[in-house]
Each structure stands twice: as C-alpha cells, then as structure tokens.
Scaffold this motif. Structure first.
Motif, short mmCIF file in Angstrom:
data_model
loop_
_atom_site.label_atom_id
_atom_site.label_comp_id
_atom_site.label_asym_id
_atom_site.label_seq_id
_atom_site.Cartn_x
_atom_site.Cartn_y
_atom_site.Cartn_z
N PRO A 43 3.38 -2.26 -5.78
CA PRO A 43 3.29 -2.62 -7.15
C PRO A 43 3.81 -1.75 -7.98
O PRO A 43 4.37 -0.53 -7.61
CB PRO A 43 1.64 -2.40 -7.49
N LEU A 44 3.98 -2.06 -9.48
CA LEU A 44 5.08 -1.42 -10.28
C LEU A 44 4.62 0.07 -10.32
O LEU A 44 5.56 1.02 -10.42
CB LEU A 44 5.25 -1.95 -11.59
N ALA A 45 3.47 0.33 -10.54
CA ALA A 45 2.99 1.60 -10.74
C ALA A 45 3.33 2.65 -9.62
O ALA A 45 3.78 3.88 -9.64
CB ALA A 45 1.44 1.88 -11.09
N HIS A 46 3.19 2.18 -8.42
CA HIS A 46 3.51 2.93 -7.11
C HIS A 46 5.29 3.03 -7.06
O HIS A 46 5.68 3.92 -6.70
CB HIS A 46 3.02 2.29 -5.87
N ARG A 47 5.95 1.92 -7.39
CA ARG A 47 7.27 1.92 -7.37
C ARG A 47 8.18 2.93 -8.36
O ARG A 47 8.88 3.53 -8.09
CB ARG A 47 7.94 0.53 -7.82
N LEU A 48 7.30 3.16 -9.51
CA LEU A 48 7.93 3.83 -10.49
C LEU A 48 8.29 5.42 -10.13
O LEU A 48 9.01 5.96 -10.65
CB LEU A 48 7.18 3.69 -11.76
N ILE A 92 0.87 -1.17 -0.12
CA ILE A 92 -0.07 0.10 0.10
C ILE A 92 0.58 1.40 0.02
O ILE A 92 1.99 1.27 0.30
CB ILE A 92 -0.84 0.17 1.06
N THR A 93 0.56 2.16 -0.39
CA THR A 93 0.77 3.65 -0.56
C THR A 93 1.29 4.19 0.80
O THR A 93 0.51 3.64 1.85
CB THR A 93 0.13 4.80 -1.23
N THR A 94 2.13 4.97 0.97
CA THR A 94 2.33 5.85 2.33
C THR A 94 1.16 6.61 2.98
O THR A 94 0.97 6.48 4.25
CB THR A 94 3.55 6.51 2.18
N MET A 95 0.27 7.17 1.96
CA MET A 95 -0.99 7.62 2.54
C MET A 95 -1.74 6.47 3.32
O MET A 95 -2.12 6.49 4.21
CB MET A 95 -1.52 8.21 1.31
N GLU A 96 -1.94 5.38 2.53
CA GLU A 96 -2.88 4.24 3.04
C GLU A 96 -2.02 3.75 4.28
O GLU A 96 -3.00 3.22 5.03
CB GLU A 96 -3.01 3.27 2.06
N ASN A 118 3.41 12.77 -2.93
CA ASN A 118 2.47 14.13 -2.76
C ASN A 118 2.36 14.23 -1.41
O ASN A 118 2.73 13.53 -0.41
CB ASN A 118 1.20 13.39 -3.45
N PHE A 119 1.44 15.18 -1.18
CA PHE A 119 1.36 16.15 -0.02
C PHE A 119 0.65 15.00 0.90
O PHE A 119 1.03 14.86 2.30
CB PHE A 119 0.52 17.47 -0.02
N ALA A 120 -0.44 14.35 0.61
CA ALA A 120 -1.07 13.30 1.23
C ALA A 120 0.00 12.19 1.99
O ALA A 120 -0.32 11.93 3.20
CB ALA A 120 -2.23 12.44 0.76
N ASP A 121 0.93 11.90 1.35
CA ASP A 121 1.84 10.98 1.58
C ASP A 121 2.79 11.57 2.93
O ASP A 121 3.58 10.94 3.67
CB ASP A 121 3.10 10.46 0.60
N ARG A 138 8.67 8.79 1.26
CA ARG A 138 8.64 8.13 -0.19
C ARG A 138 6.88 7.90 -0.20
O ARG A 138 6.26 7.76 0.76
CB ARG A 138 9.38 6.80 -0.21
N HIS A 139 6.71 7.76 -1.57
CA HIS A 139 5.21 7.36 -1.95
C HIS A 139 4.87 5.82 -1.51
O HIS A 139 3.91 5.59 -1.36
CB HIS A 139 4.96 7.68 -3.42
N ALA A 140 6.02 5.06 -1.76
CA ALA A 140 5.88 3.59 -1.55
C ALA A 140 7.02 2.98 -1.31
O ALA A 140 8.09 3.45 -1.36
CB ALA A 140 5.06 2.91 -2.74
#
Length: 368
Positions: free
Chosen positions: A179-184, A129-133, A190-193, A172-174
């Motif tokens: 998953p690849l889309a987040h790793r890229l 999951i992303t850092t926000m999540e 973003n600010f939410a992160d 970091r975002h992730a």
C-alpha cells in the motif's frame, strides 16, 4: 545474560504475570489494556491482536500455564484468527500461527480457515504486508511445521530475503507492491524490520537445517551489532539504500531487554555467533541510558517504553520528513530527552520469552 541481569528478570516474572492479568480486557478477553501516560488505558489499532498472540507465546515458552492469566487460551487463539479476517489485518497472521503452535490449540489449517484463508492464499498476502509482518509470517509458518504449508513458507522466505539490501544488509520496510503509505517510506525501515527477519532466518536455519539461511543471518546480525550505540542502544530507523542509521531516537526498552537479545539468541542456537556481549550491553541500557535513570520499576514490573527526543509536534514532523527525503536529521546535535511513560502488553510477553530462551532446550511447540 549476566547472572545479575538474569536474577533481575527472573524476579520480575511474578510481576509480569500480575501485569498481564491487568492487561486483559474483560469485554473481549484479549490483552487489550496498556499503560499510557502512566495510567491504564485501552490499546489502539491492531495492538490487542498482536499483543495477545505475543503474550500467549511468552507465557508458554516461560513454562507458565496461560490459564493463570486468561480463562481459555486455546479459544483466545482461535478468536485471534477470526479477528485477523474481521479487522482486515493479515499482518498479524504469523504471530497467531506461532501462538497456536506454542499452545497446540488447533490444527494449523483449521486456524487458517478461522482467519478466512488457506495455504494457497498466503502468497497473495506477502507483497501487502510490512517486512516486520512478513518475518512474523515466516516464523509462524516455520512453527506450524506442516507439509501443506511448506510451499507458502518457502515463498515467504524468498520474499523476505528479497527485501534485504545484499550490499547494505538492511531490510526495506515494504515491497514495491505494498500500500502507498508503506511504499512511500519503503527504504526507511525501523528496527523491527531488521530484528524480526534476523530471528526468522535463524528459525529457518534451525527448523530446515539450512546453513545458507544461517550464514545470511550471521551477516545481518554482524551489521546490526556493528551499528549498536555506545550505551548499547539499538537505533530506530535505518536506510536500506545506504546501510546507515537514518534516525536514532526513540530508543525502546523492549528492543533492549527482549527483541534484540532473543533474535541474537536464536542465531546462537542455530550454530551462529554468540553475541552475548552485545545482548548484555543492550540490557545494561535499562539502567545506563541517556537520562541516567532506571527504566525498570522493580516494585511493579513496569519497564517504561522509551527515551525519546524532547521536541514539539512540528519539529518531530519536520525531522521525519527530512529522514524520508534522505536529508540530515540532526544526528550530530546534542538533543534533550524525555521519558515515555508507556508500556504495552507485548513488552511483558517478549520479556518472558526472551528470558526463557536463555537456558534449556525448547519445549514442544517452540523452535527456540
């Protein structure tokens, strides 16, 4: 918050409730309708799940009986847990746990079972999951306050701290296992992160009596406030490898009126620095912004979503690609701007929450 701003937001409360009623999708019972291009339309993707949880949190913290908006709030909370599994969206689990605590709707382990997982499954979710999540998950587990969930909460907190650049103070975002889309775009967050982890660390400092987490939240908040724009803006993208702002726009109203102020308020409640002046500048942007307009429609309760660059789709994609590659995105130019005439349900939810926590002690089910 200044008295003038407090009065202004208090006056919006009845309109927030009215608009949240408009947001309820009669087919699902979720907060699944939003304003897009100035008219009502369905939310997209997982928005109705996360917005529904946030709206329940906001209504509860504002002392508004959620039944004034939805018929069966507890049933909706359990429905959201099932949707986490059905939609394959574990990132929303933390918000659902938090909403469940706010409503005291079900035993936390029962809610997890509704979502198709148990305490032992949570650590496997964290890398995906992303850092926000992840920050939402930490906040949800802290609000659940259950001994059986404490190992998972401790592991999620460690993982969250592991995503912070200790020199840059940017999350970091992730994770590398995402998953690849987040790793890229892992280093471009973003600010939410940034703001949800700050809030989660402040919650940990309060709920666990943890001075180490409070000190870390202090450092993160100081870095965030130092990067605040001249009009009180919270910039959109940040580079975790350098600590610099990677892209300033759009500037989002919800960041200005709720997300940054509520995280900074949580830090103050935890015994940290009171960044009230930064929160006041943040909210003042709603009237003193790049377009020189009032983002708030006091007659409707609508706060328009953002001010963004006036540019075509190709220019936007090129700018985004340059940002991901670490190249200049035209920060020194004088851009043209436009208003994004959109508002989503969670923006009303966080507005209620952020306004409520400015004064008074937290009721049962809430840390702040």
């Amino acid at each position: 918050m200044t008295q003038a701003l407090a009065t202004r937001f208090d006056n919006l409360q009845d309109l927030c409730i009215a608009r949240l009623r408009d947001c309820v999708d009669p087919a699902t019972g979720r907060f699944g309708r939003q304003i897009r291009d100035g008219v009502w339309a369905p939310t997209l993707g997982t928005e109705s799940l996360t917005s529904s949880a946030i709206c329940l949190i906001g209504l509860s913290r504002a002392g508004i009986d959620p039944r004034a908006v939805v018929a069966e709030p507890a049933a909706l909370c359990r429905h959201l847990a099932r949707r986490v599994q059905e939609e394959g969206y574990p990132g929303g689990l933390g918000l659902v746990l938090w909403a469940n605590s706010a409503l005291q709707a079900a035993a936390p382990l029962t809610l997890l079972a509704e979502a198709g997982c148990d305490a032992s499954d949570l650590e496997a979710v964290v890398p995906r999951i992303t850092t926000m999540e992840l920050a939402w998950l930490v906040s949800g587990l802290l609000h659940a306050d259950l001994p059986a969930l404490r190992p998972a909460c401790a592991a999620a907190l460690r993982a969250l701290e592991g995503r912070l650049g200790r020199e840059t103070l940017v999350f970091r975002h992730a994770a590398a296992e995402a998953p690849l889309a987040h790793r890229l775009r892992g280093r471009i967050a973003n600010f939410a992160d940034q703001v949800y982890p700050l809030q989660a660390l402040a919650f940990a400092a309060i709920a666990l009596g943890d001075p180490v987490r409070r000190a870390l939240a202090e450092r993160c908040a100081s870095h965030l406030v130092a990067a605040q724009g001249p009009l009180g803006q919270w910039w959109w993208h940040h580079d975790a490898s350098t600590g610099a702002v990677a892209e300033r726009f759009p500037v989002y109203s919800v960041h200005q009126h709720s997300m940054a102020p509520m995280a900074l308020r949580a830090l103050a409640v935890a015994g940290g620095t009171n960044h009230a002046a930064a929160a006041a500048r943040s909210r003042a942007w709603l009237q003193g912004n790049e377009l020189g307009i009032d983002m708030v429609e006091p007659s409707t309760g609508i706060i328009w979503r953002s001010i963004e660059r006036e540019e075509g789709a190709l220019a936007h994609r090129l700018r985004h690609a340059r940002m991901l590659l670490g190249l200049r995105t035209g920060a020194g130019e004088a851009p043209r701007f436009r208003l994004n005439r959109e508002m989503r349900p969670y923006e009303w939810g966080w507005l209620l929450y952020a306004s409520a926590i400015e004064g008074g002690s937290a009721p049962a089910g809430h840390i702040v």
